[in-house]
Design a protein around this motif. Structure first.
Motif, PDB file in Angstrom:
ATOM      1  N   SER A 440      -9.104  17.308  -6.021  1.00  0.00           N
ATOM      2  CA  SER A 440     -10.298  18.029  -5.587  1.00  0.00           C
ATOM      3  C   SER A 440     -11.432  17.038  -5.395  1.00  0.00           C
ATOM      4  CB  SER A 440     -10.667  19.092  -6.618  1.00  0.00           C
ATOM      5  OG  SER A 440     -11.035  18.479  -7.840  1.00  0.00           O
ATOM      6  N   ASN A 442     -14.580  17.347  -6.694  1.00  0.00           N
ATOM      7  CA  ASN A 442     -15.708  17.548  -7.613  1.00  0.00           C
ATOM      8  C   ASN A 442     -15.465  16.927  -8.976  1.00  0.00           C
ATOM      9  OD1 ASN A 442     -13.676  19.260  -8.311  1.00  0.00           O
ATOM     10  ND2 ASN A 442     -14.953  21.077  -8.559  1.00  0.00           N
ATOM     11  N   THR A 444     -15.978  14.104 -11.915  1.00  0.00           N
ATOM     12  CA  THR A 444     -17.134  13.315 -12.331  1.00  0.00           C
ATOM     13  C   THR A 444     -16.668  12.121 -13.155  1.00  0.00           C
ATOM     14  OG1 THR A 444     -17.427  14.583 -14.377  1.00  0.00           O
ATOM     15  CG2 THR A 444     -18.524  15.416 -12.388  1.00  0.00           C
ATOM     16  N   ASP A 447     -14.413  12.893 -16.115  1.00  0.00           N
ATOM     17  CA  ASP A 447     -13.110  13.504 -15.870  1.00  0.00           C
ATOM     18  C   ASP A 447     -12.053  12.807 -16.731  1.00  0.00           C
ATOM     19  OD1 ASP A 447     -11.652  15.398 -13.809  1.00  0.00           O
ATOM     20  OD2 ASP A 447     -10.411  13.591 -13.993  1.00  0.00           O
ATOM     21  N   GLU A 506      -9.632  18.972   0.543  1.00  0.00           N
ATOM     22  CA  GLU A 506     -10.766  18.083   0.430  1.00  0.00           C
ATOM     23  C   GLU A 506     -10.412  16.632   0.745  1.00  0.00           C
ATOM     24  OE1 GLU A 506     -13.795  19.046  -0.128  1.00  0.00           O
ATOM     25  OE2 GLU A 506     -13.328  21.145  -0.464  1.00  0.00           O
ATOM     26  N   TRP A 511     -14.119  12.482   1.650  1.00  0.00           N
ATOM     27  CA  TRP A 511     -13.534  12.591   0.306  1.00  0.00           C
ATOM     28  C   TRP A 511     -13.106  11.219  -0.189  1.00  0.00           C
ATOM     29  CZ3 TRP A 511      -8.863  11.276  -1.778  1.00  0.00           C
ATOM     30  CH2 TRP A 511      -8.529  11.823  -3.021  1.00  0.00           C
ATOM     31  N   ARG A 514     -16.210   9.136  -1.124  1.00  0.00           N
ATOM     32  CA  ARG A 514     -16.826   9.569  -2.380  1.00  0.00           C
ATOM     33  C   ARG A 514     -15.967   9.171  -3.581  1.00  0.00           C
ATOM     34  NH1 ARG A 514     -17.589  14.423   0.465  1.00  0.00           N
ATOM     35  NH2 ARG A 514     -15.879  15.337  -0.757  1.00  0.00           N
TER      36      ARG A 514
END
Length: 577
Positions: A440, A442, A444, A447, A506, A511, A514
């Motif tokens: 995914s 999202n 951080t 994680d 994603e 993606w 990021r």
């Protein structure tokens, strides 16, 4: 004596502390059970918080509490000692038995009386191998290992051919049965045939598995005995047969390479290297590499290289028993086995060459399973104790059931380690457990996968692993549909509608950027922590991206790296005339 100790200990005494607040005289009474198991500082903090005591008595209360605990404990020790002496005088305790117990305890806890550790076979063989691999006999060792590697590879080739023929024959049989289904045969006949086919495959796989296991065991024994003998002969300079013993058959070595039918196809690798300096005052230099390659390329032996095979393996062999080990991070699921995915591919590579120094991959995984089972048992017992002593609610019940359900599995962010001497460029494999959440967009810095990388780097610092390879995007491949994958590779036009799986919708170019930025920044922070872990040792970190990444995407990531890390700048010196 134990009865006396129990009588004097486990007694409750009251701690009394008097203090003034303005014109009021207050008194604090706290019952304490001796011997006090808790640290005096922790107990003092709890008293201050629990009774809302004023801050100006904090120091005096701590001193009084510490003094009270020390005095009462000393009195207990004195009473215990007096009772023990009285027991000896009265004859309750045998004096000779007491003296032998004291002598045994002293001998077991004093280094000068400790027995020297008996050298193990593994340690002796490691020392012998380290001496030989740094001697003129190193070429002999590598050629012998390669000959064994060719032998096992041929055996695996025969196994694959036989299994392929069996599956083809079973496929033809199943097609004939399916054609007769509903005419002369029923579903029960189809199921019976499928069961027979499965048993036949299992029997054949077990047969080849036992044969490979036996062959590798024989090779390992022969190799270790030959290494020990060669080392002993090298100590004897008058041995006339030594030169013949060290000789290798180079013709066999080249012919065996040319005779291999299964050759790994290597795609063109993209690579960028950087030298960085990290640290505020005391800077440490590190090497960073960005590569587009398959993670298992660092494990496979390059059979299609002739003279380069030995050179490729030489550095790995030289550093096997050194303080410069190489590691690799593999992203796996929560099951400790080698049955599917990259775990199966990795185990296949490990089985292609006998490991002469460490247990087989299957044996190491069995040990990991036992350790995980023990750890889970301890955690579950402690969890049950905490639930029994506290208030139980629905959330705690769900937590307990979840822990029991995943009893033998590792959790996301946890990892286990396997050791290898038979792989191309690595000695240690970190099997990091991740779930579908890493796909995914999202995640951080907190994680579990990111924190797992931090713990892996900490293990590298404490166990002399100076080179570590990390999957930059926290995935090993970009497994999209064909149209969506083509869009990722070429970045032309909008995403084709309806072609992206729900779990990977994603996984686009933004993606990737990021995710790479997150991993770069987190690894940079972890590497700065390394200075406090190991004193600032120079290391090499390799960031790997999947082979399906386009060159354009690769160079975007390459341009991002110097913006996050402090890359050493070059100086051009010119002379003035």
């Amino acid at each position: 004596m134990k009865k006396n100790r129990e009588r004097f200990c486990n007694r409750e005494r009251e701690f009394v502390y008097k203090f003034k607040v303005g014109s009021q005289c207050l008194e604090l009474r706290v019952p304490l059970r001796f011997p006090v198991q808790e640290n005096a500082s922790h107990l003092h903090g709890r008293l201050m918080l629990l009774h809302s005591l004023p801050c100006f008595i904090e120091k005096d209360l701590k001193e009084a509490l510490t003094q009270f605990i020390e005095e009462e404990s000393l009195r207990d020790y004195d009473r215990d000692a007096e009772a023990s002496l009285e027991a000896v005088k009265s004859g309750e305790v045998d004096l000779h038995q007491l003296a032998s117990t004291w002598a045994k305890a002293y001998a077991e806890t004093t280094l000068e009386h400790a027995r020297p550790e008996e050298p193990s076979w593994d340690e002796d063989f490691a020392d012998v191998y380290h001496d030989l691999i740094h001697s003129p006999a190193s070429e002999t060792l590598l050629n012998l290992e390669h000959n064994y590697f060719v032998s096992i590879s041929e055996l695996i080739g025969e196994r694959d051919v036989e299994l392929k023929k069996l599956r083809e024959r079973q496929g033809i049989e199943m097609e004939k049965v399916m054609q007769e289904l509903g005419k002369s045969l029923t579903d029960q006949d189809v199921n019976s045939l499928a069961a027979q086919h499965f048993e036949s495959q299992q029997d054949l796989e077990n047969k080849w598995s036992n044969e490979l296991k036996q062959s590798t065991a024989i090779q390992k024994q022969e190799y270790q005995e030959w290494v020990i003998k060669l080392h002993q002969d090298l100590k004897n300079p008058n041995n006339s047969s030594l030169s013949e013993e060290i000789k290798v058959q180079p013709s066999q070595f080249r012919e065996s390479v040319e005779a291999i039918g299964r050759i790994y196809e290597e795609q063109r690798k993209l690579e960028e290297s950087f030298t960085i300096h990290l640290g505020a005052q005391l800077k440490t230099m590190h090497n960073l590499r960005l590569l587009r390659a398959d993670m298992l390329d660092f494990c496979k032996h390059k059979r299609n290289h002739r003279s380069g095979v030995k050179l490729h393996r030489l550095q790995t062999a030289l550093s096997l028993y050194s303080t410069s080990l190489c590691g690799l991070v593999l992203l796996v699921d929560n099951r400790i086995n080698s049955y599917s995915g990259i775990k199966r591919d990795f185990a296949t590579v490990c089985q292609e060459c006998t490991d002469f120094h460490f247990p087989r991959i299957e044996e190491q995984l069995e040990v990991v399973q036992q350790v995980v089972l023990y750890a889970r048992t301890q955690r579950r017992s402690k969890l049950k104790e905490s639930l029994d002593s506290g208030n139980q609610n629905g959330g705690n019940d769900d937590k307990t059931k979840n822990a029991e359900r995943n009893y033998l599995n590792v959790l996301p962010g946890e990892f286990y380690i396997t050791r290898h001497s038979n792989l191309s460029e690595i000695h240690v494999a970190f099997h990091l457990c991740v779930d579908d959440h890493v796909k995914s967009g999202n995640i951080t810095a907190r994680d579990p996968a990111i924190m797992g990388l931090r713990n892996i780097l900490k293990v590298c610092c404490t166990h002399d692993i100076t080179t570590i390879s990390i999957p930059l995007l926290l995935v090993h491949d970009m497994s999209e549909g064909p149209h969506f994958k083509f869009w990722i590779l070429c970045n032309r036009g909008p995403k084709p509608p309806g072609q992206e799986p729900a779990t990977q919708q994603e996984m686009t170019i933004p993606w990737c950027l990021r995710r790479a930025e997150l991993v770069f920044k987190c690894v940079k922070g972890f590497m700065m922590e390394m200075a406090s872990w190991d004193g600032g040792i120079s290391r090499t970190v390799q960031f790997l991206v999947p082979q399906s990444i386009s060159e354009e995407m690769f160079y975007q990531l390459s341009n991002m790296l110097p913006q996050i890390f402090r890359v050493s700048s070059t100086l051009t010196l010119t002379s003035k005339h």
